[in-house]
Design a protein around this motif. Structure first.
Motif, PDB file in Angstrom:
ATOM      1  N   PRO A   1       5.106 -13.568  -1.556  1.00  0.00           N
ATOM      2  CA  PRO A   1       3.407 -13.199  -2.294  1.00  0.00           C
ATOM      3  C   PRO A   1       2.991 -14.211  -1.257  1.00  0.00           C
ATOM      4  N   GLY A   2       2.907 -15.612  -0.843  1.00  0.00           N
ATOM      5  CA  GLY A   2       2.642 -16.572   0.347  1.00  0.00           C
ATOM      6  C   GLY A   2       2.875 -16.322   1.745  1.00  0.00           C
ATOM      7  N   LYS A   3       3.539 -15.604   1.405  1.00  0.00           N
ATOM      8  CA  LYS A   3       4.056 -15.550   3.114  1.00  0.00           C
ATOM      9  C   LYS A   3       3.320 -14.182   3.526  1.00  0.00           C
ATOM     10  N   ILE A   4       3.120 -13.504   2.086  1.00  0.00           N
ATOM     11  CA  ILE A   4       2.483 -11.788   2.486  1.00  0.00           C
ATOM     12  C   ILE A   4       1.222 -12.021   2.824  1.00  0.00           C
ATOM     13  N   SER A   5       0.105 -13.224   1.842  1.00  0.00           N
ATOM     14  CA  SER A   5      -0.006 -12.521   2.075  1.00  0.00           C
ATOM     15  C   SER A   5      -0.811 -13.884   3.415  1.00  0.00           C
ATOM     16  N   GLU A   6      -0.183 -14.649   3.890  1.00  0.00           N
ATOM     17  CA  GLU A   6      -0.107 -15.348   4.975  1.00  0.00           C
ATOM     18  C   GLU A   6      -0.495 -14.114   6.535  1.00  0.00           C
TER      19      GLU A   6
ATOM     20  N   VAL B   1      16.704   6.987 -11.006  1.00  0.00           N
ATOM     21  CA  VAL B   1      15.492   7.362  -9.678  1.00  0.00           C
ATOM     22  C   VAL B   1      13.636   6.496  -9.749  1.00  0.00           C
ATOM     23  N   PHE B   2      13.303   7.321 -11.038  1.00  0.00           N
ATOM     24  CA  PHE B   2      11.971   7.347 -11.169  1.00  0.00           C
ATOM     25  C   PHE B   2      11.910   5.479 -10.884  1.00  0.00           C
ATOM     26  N   ILE B   3      12.512   4.718 -11.237  1.00  0.00           N
ATOM     27  CA  ILE B   3      11.942   3.481 -11.007  1.00  0.00           C
ATOM     28  C   ILE B   3      12.292   2.860  -9.885  1.00  0.00           C
ATOM     29  N   ASN B   4      13.300   3.133  -9.413  1.00  0.00           N
ATOM     30  CA  ASN B   4      14.160   2.977  -8.103  1.00  0.00           C
ATOM     31  C   ASN B   4      12.705   3.102  -6.946  1.00  0.00           C
ATOM     32  N   GLU B   5      12.488   4.362  -6.963  1.00  0.00           N
ATOM     33  CA  GLU B   5      11.299   4.993  -6.331  1.00  0.00           C
ATOM     34  C   GLU B   5       9.741   4.499  -6.280  1.00  0.00           C
ATOM     35  N   GLY B   6       9.574   4.352  -7.882  1.00  0.00           N
ATOM     36  CA  GLY B   6       8.026   3.987  -8.586  1.00  0.00           C
ATOM     37  C   GLY B   6       7.449   2.833  -7.091  1.00  0.00           C
ATOM     38  N   ARG B   7       6.308   3.233  -7.125  1.00  0.00           N
ATOM     39  CA  ARG B   7       5.616   1.680  -6.273  1.00  0.00           C
ATOM     40  C   ARG B   7       4.566   1.879  -6.764  1.00  0.00           C
ATOM     41  N   ARG B   8       4.203   0.638  -6.780  1.00  0.00           N
ATOM     42  CA  ARG B   8       2.585  -0.147  -7.065  1.00  0.00           C
ATOM     43  C   ARG B   8       1.728  -0.223  -5.110  1.00  0.00           C
ATOM     44  N   GLN B   9       0.913   0.567  -5.342  1.00  0.00           N
ATOM     45  CA  GLN B   9       0.466   0.746  -4.157  1.00  0.00           C
ATOM     46  C   GLN B   9      -1.180  -0.421  -4.326  1.00  0.00           C
ATOM     47  N   ILE B  10      -0.916  -1.290  -3.057  1.00  0.00           N
ATOM     48  CA  ILE B  10      -2.634  -2.219  -3.498  1.00  0.00           C
ATOM     49  C   ILE B  10      -3.220  -1.669  -1.895  1.00  0.00           C
ATOM     50  N   MET B  11      -4.340  -1.757  -1.399  1.00  0.00           N
ATOM     51  CA  MET B  11      -5.137  -0.823  -0.587  1.00  0.00           C
ATOM     52  C   MET B  11      -5.227  -2.853   0.197  1.00  0.00           C
TER      53      MET B  11
ATOM     54  N   GLY C   1     -10.556  -1.623  14.335  1.00  0.00           N
ATOM     55  CA  GLY C   1     -10.063  -2.066  13.022  1.00  0.00           C
ATOM     56  C   GLY C   1     -11.162  -0.478  11.916  1.00  0.00           C
ATOM     57  N   GLY C   2     -11.367  -1.250  10.631  1.00  0.00           N
ATOM     58  CA  GLY C   2     -11.813  -0.524   9.735  1.00  0.00           C
ATOM     59  C   GLY C   2     -10.855   0.298   9.334  1.00  0.00           C
ATOM     60  N   SER C   3     -10.288   0.099   9.419  1.00  0.00           N
ATOM     61  CA  SER C   3      -8.913   1.521   7.842  1.00  0.00           C
ATOM     62  C   SER C   3      -8.527   0.797   7.792  1.00  0.00           C
ATOM     63  N   SER C   4      -7.964   1.809   6.630  1.00  0.00           N
ATOM     64  CA  SER C   4      -7.389   1.307   5.129  1.00  0.00           C
ATOM     65  C   SER C   4      -5.649   1.476   5.513  1.00  0.00           C
ATOM     66  N   THR C   5      -4.814   0.639   4.720  1.00  0.00           N
ATOM     67  CA  THR C   5      -3.305   1.276   4.764  1.00  0.00           C
ATOM     68  C   THR C   5      -2.868   0.639   3.380  1.00  0.00           C
ATOM     69  N   TYR C   6      -2.108   0.587   2.810  1.00  0.00           N
ATOM     70  CA  TYR C   6      -1.595   0.406   1.475  1.00  0.00           C
ATOM     71  C   TYR C   6      -0.012  -0.615   1.873  1.00  0.00           C
ATOM     72  N   LEU C   7      -0.031  -1.737   0.722  1.00  0.00           N
ATOM     73  CA  LEU C   7       0.914  -2.254   0.677  1.00  0.00           C
ATOM     74  C   LEU C   7       1.869  -1.836  -0.619  1.00  0.00           C
ATOM     75  N   PRO C   8       3.128  -1.303  -0.289  1.00  0.00           N
ATOM     76  CA  PRO C   8       3.650  -0.872  -1.452  1.00  0.00           C
ATOM     77  C   PRO C   8       4.796  -1.869  -1.970  1.00  0.00           C
TER      78      PRO C   8
ATOM     79  N   SER D   1      -3.287 -10.930  10.408  1.00  0.00           N
ATOM     80  CA  SER D   1      -3.442  -9.671  11.617  1.00  0.00           C
ATOM     81  C   SER D   1      -5.040  -8.924  11.466  1.00  0.00           C
ATOM     82  N   GLY D   2      -5.771  -9.615  10.316  1.00  0.00           N
ATOM     83  CA  GLY D   2      -7.191  -9.755  10.369  1.00  0.00           C
ATOM     84  C   GLY D   2      -7.620  -8.811   9.349  1.00  0.00           C
ATOM     85  N   ALA D   3      -6.286  -8.403   8.081  1.00  0.00           N
ATOM     86  CA  ALA D   3      -6.608  -7.563   7.081  1.00  0.00           C
ATOM     87  C   ALA D   3      -7.414  -8.603   5.913  1.00  0.00           C
ATOM     88  N   PHE D   4      -7.739  -7.761   4.715  1.00  0.00           N
ATOM     89  CA  PHE D   4      -7.814  -8.393   3.009  1.00  0.00           C
ATOM     90  C   PHE D   4      -7.643  -7.288   2.745  1.00  0.00           C
ATOM     91  N   ILE D   5      -7.529  -7.729   0.973  1.00  0.00           N
ATOM     92  CA  ILE D   5      -7.322  -6.653   0.160  1.00  0.00           C
ATOM     93  C   ILE D   5      -8.704  -6.338  -1.261  1.00  0.00           C
TER      94      ILE D   5
END
Length: 428
Positions: free
Chosen positions: A332-337, A225-235, A249-256, A342-346
């Motif tokens: 990762p390539g598709k996600i980065s595109e 359960v711990f591993i399956n629910e584990g996330r690395r949050q990328i701002m 704009g100017g807001s932020s979110t997280y990519l889990p 969407s006008g966002a960046f890490i």
């Protein structure tokens, strides 16, 4: 308990969800009924004795949900379909035409699924022939006339196609992944049998070992359960823009990024392949060629269920399939595109190629932790069973992984449907 049952009770008040739950339950019941319909022309008493005396076949019977022990019409289970899925995903990475087809959205997925179904049929025929040959060499099939051989092969192939169809019915009209749910149902159906057999032969020392085994099971469940629910949050930061004289704009979110992106699929794939050497050894050791017999005996010696070669191969396959399936489901390539469009960046990372490289770097690191954990959990119960002598629960690691993962995935889908339904009621 009331709080746990509240979502399920609430779902039965919603016609659409109630229909999906009923369809899922009915299909699983039909699958379990089919598991008790034997193929004709087989000595079931001799077959039961063979499975009780052979640890490998006993393990295979438990994993198949008891369909092999009584040689039912779905005794091959979903193994041919799983093997066909592995082959198609490998071919997708090799042939550009299939890779392009997989990127065509829903239409591409439907075509690849259709090719997988086509490939399942010859694989089911091949495995049916192998199973018949194995049983014939053991004296389980008394008659070897061509008509009886054809009848057994056709019945087993048709049973696999029927099981595949039932799984797709659940996926399309029910709740959860149909193939995973049917495997889950088979394992759960066999759990009381394995537990009863263990208790019936347990002495005082064995009871202590069973308690140790149970404590280990609880720890493994918590870890899964711990591993399956584990996330690395990328701002992810959205750039400020001016539209209609207003600043947006100017807001932020997280990519889990999940620690285990592949879920239970690596375990199912690994089990399908790791059992091949033992199955090949059973077949080759009974042929008339001395060289093939020696190869079969070597497989049976070094690839028994609790051997170091079996556990090491199982461990490596789980890790390999975890990385392989993660690469398939997360690009990762598709996600980065998509982030760039969407006008966002890490923050601190340039858009485009640099973002894809950063996501790939993070994904490789967190997937390693998830893959090693899954591999250890898969082989740990086998090692502990040798230490404690509790051999009737050797399926525990694989079965527990599949059961817990399927429950978590199905619960998430169920919850998402409830949330979606609540939003629809709010908007209307």
């Amino acid at each position: 308990m009331a709080s746990l049952l509240a979502p399920l009770l609430g779902a039965f008040k919603i016609p659409d969800l109630r229909r999906k739950i009923i369809i899922t339950a009915v299909v699983i019941v039909i699958y379990r009924i089919a598991a008790h319909i034997p193929v004709g022309g087989v000595d079931l008493a001799a077959l039961k004795s063979l499975f009780e005396s052979n640890q490998f076949l006993g393990l295979l019977d438990i994993f198949s949900g008891g369909t092999l022990g009584n040689f039912s019409i779905i005794s091959l289970g979903l193994n041919p379909y799983i093997n066909a899925s592995i082959i198609m995903q490998l071919l997708t990475m090799v042939f550009p035409s299939l890779e392009a087809l997989s990127k065509e959205g829903e239409f591409g997925r439907q075509k690849i699924n259709q090719y997988t179904r086509y490939l399942t049929v010859p694989l089911a025929v091949l495995q049916s022939v192998g199973m018949f040959t194995l049983l014939k060499n053991q004296g389980i099939v008394p008659q070897a006339i061509p008509l009886s051989i054809l009848a057994i092969i056709v019945a087993m192939t048709a049973g696999t196609i029927f099981a595949m169809w039932l799984g797709e019915l659940i996926t399309e009209y029910g709740v959860g992944n149909g193939i995973s749910l049917l495997i889950f149902a088979g394992i759960v159906a066999q759990a009381p049998v394995a537990f009863t057999q263990t208790i019936s032969i347990a002495d005082q020392q064995q009871i202590l070992n069973l308690l140790l085994f149970g404590a280990l099971g609880l720890a493994i469940t918590a870890g899964i359960v711990f591993i399956n629910e584990g996330r690395r949050q990328i701002m992810v930061q959205y750039a400020r823009r001016f539209l209609g004289g207003r600043e947006v704009g100017g807001s932020s979110t997280y990519l889990p990024l999940r620690v285990n992106q592949a879920g239970v699929i690596p375990i199912i794939f690994a089990v399908s392949l790791v059992l091949i050497p033992s199955f090949a050894g059973q077949y080759l050791s009974s042929v008339n060629q001395p060289m093939l017999q020696s190869v079969g005996r070597w497989f049976l010696t070094y690839f028994t269920v609790n051997s170091w070669a079996y556990n090491l191969t199982y461990f490596i396959l789980v890790i390999g399939f975890t990385y392989f399936y993660t690469a398939v489901v997360f690009n990762p390539g598709k996600i980065s595109e998509e982030i760039k469009k969407s006008g966002a960046f890490i923050p601190g990372i340039r858009p485009g190629t640099a973002t894809a490289a950063y996501l790939n770097y993070i994904l490789l690191r967190i997937t390693l932790a998830g893959a090693v954990f899954l591999g250890l959990v898969a082989i740990l119960p086998s090692i502990v069973s040798q230490m404690t002598g509790v051999t009737t629960l050797a399926i525990g690691g694989t079965g527990l992984l599949i059961v817990v993962s399927v429950i978590l995935d199905t619960a998430k889908q169920f919850e998402s449907r409830l949330v979606e339904r609540n939003y629809e009621r709010f908007l209307t």
